[in-house]
Design an enzyme around this catalytic site. Sequence first.
Site, short mmCIF file in Angstrom:
data_model
loop_
_atom_site.label_atom_id
_atom_site.label_comp_id
_atom_site.label_asym_id
_atom_site.label_seq_id
_atom_site.Cartn_x
_atom_site.Cartn_y
_atom_site.Cartn_z
N HIS A 1 39.67 39.06 41.30
CA HIS A 1 38.32 38.94 41.88
C HIS A 1 38.44 38.62 43.37
O HIS A 1 38.07 37.53 43.80
CB HIS A 1 37.53 37.85 41.15
CG HIS A 1 37.43 38.07 39.66
ND1 HIS A 1 38.48 37.83 38.79
CD2 HIS A 1 36.41 38.50 38.89
CE1 HIS A 1 38.10 38.10 37.56
NE2 HIS A 1 36.85 38.52 37.58
N HIS B 1 27.29 41.28 31.07
CA HIS B 1 26.82 40.37 32.11
C HIS B 1 26.55 41.13 33.40
O HIS B 1 27.20 42.12 33.71
CB HIS B 1 27.77 39.20 32.35
CG HIS B 1 29.16 39.49 32.84
ND1 HIS B 1 30.07 40.30 32.19
CD2 HIS B 1 29.82 39.02 33.92
CE1 HIS B 1 31.22 40.31 32.85
NE2 HIS B 1 31.09 39.55 33.93
N GLU C 1 33.96 45.41 32.68
CA GLU C 1 35.23 44.69 32.42
C GLU C 1 35.75 44.94 31.00
O GLU C 1 36.93 44.79 30.73
CB GLU C 1 35.05 43.18 32.64
CG GLU C 1 34.86 42.80 34.10
CD GLU C 1 34.89 41.28 34.31
OE1 GLU C 1 35.03 40.88 35.46
OE2 GLU C 1 34.77 40.51 33.33
N HIS D 1 36.59 35.88 30.51
CA HIS D 1 37.36 34.99 31.40
C HIS D 1 36.42 34.30 32.39
O HIS D 1 36.78 34.12 33.56
CB HIS D 1 38.52 35.74 32.07
CG HIS D 1 38.12 36.93 32.89
ND1 HIS D 1 38.87 38.08 32.94
CD2 HIS D 1 37.08 37.14 33.72
CE1 HIS D 1 38.29 38.95 33.76
NE2 HIS D 1 37.21 38.39 34.26
FE LIG Z 1 35.86 39.00 35.77
#
Ligand SMILES: [Fe+2]
Length: 285
Positions: free
Chosen positions: A59, A193, A240, A12
Site C-alpha cells: 500500500h 470494501h 483485492e 488484512h
Molecule cells: Fe489492502
Amino acid sequence: MARITAGVATSHVPLLGVAHDQGKERDAYFGPIFAGYDWTRDWEKAEQPDVVILVYNDHASAFDMKIIPTFAIGCGERYRPADEGWGPRPVPDVIGHPDLAWHIAQSLILDEFDMTIINEMDVDHGLTVPLSMMFGKVDAWPVRVIPLAVNVVTYPPPSGNRCWALGEAIARAVASFPEDLNVQVWGTGGMSHQLQGQRAGLINRDWDNRFMDGMIGESDHLRHIPHIEYLRETGSEGIELVMWLIMRGSLGAATRLLHRHYHVPCSNTAIGHIVLAPATPSNGD
Ligand SMILES: [Fe+2]
C-alpha cells in the site's frame, strides 16, 4: 519434496494491526472479529508450517507510482515492518526463505510468469496483519515467509484467471523443490470494501459469502469473474480478492473446508477468513 498442505485467506484490514498492537483483541468491538481466528491459531500451532508463501499487496510502502510490478516475489533474507505513517508496527522482522524463493522465481519465470524479483523491501500491514491474526504476539514469527506482492492498487490489476493460473504454477514450483518442507499459501485482502467516493463504506454480504462458497470444493468459476463485477458488487477495493485466487489455484482441482469466518463491520469493511486443504476431486458420484 516440499508440499503445499493448506491455504489460508484473510482480510488484512490495518485497523486489526492497531487493535492487536494495543491489546484490544477482546473488547466489545474487536472481540467477535478476533474470535474467528482462535481456531486457526490453534491449528497453526499443530500444523507447524515451515514456510508461508504470503500473497498480499503493498500500500505505497515499498512501491509507489514510480514502480508498479504486477507480480513480485521476495527472495531476500529478511524484511522489516514498514513505517506507514505512525512508525513501524511493533512486530518481529519477517524472515524469508531465499533458497525456496529463488527456486519458485526460476520455476515461475520459465513457466512464462514474468515475475519481478525483490531482494530488499519493507513489508506493510498487507503482510504483517495476517501474520498477527494467525500467530498472535510472538518474539519471532514461527515460519519463514516468502512475500508475493500483487498490484491491486493501480488499474489494471491482473485478472482472476491469471491469478488462479499463477497459483497453479506456484504449486508446480513447490512440488519440484527437493527439500522436505511443509508449505502453506496465504491469500490476503478483501472482502467487499470501498474507501472513497459516493459508495464509501459499501459492503456486500451476499456476494462475499458466495465468493467464499466458491473457494470450497471443485468449482473453478471464481477465476472467470471480470473486474467490472468486483467493482460493481464489492466496491473499488474489493478487487483485492483476486489474491485469494492465487491461494485457491495453488491447492489443485478441489478443496476441503477446514474453517470459515465472516464478520461485519471491521473499520468500514467486511472481513472474511477461510482455511482450506487440498482435496481429491470426486469421481462424479
Ligand atoms: Fe489492502
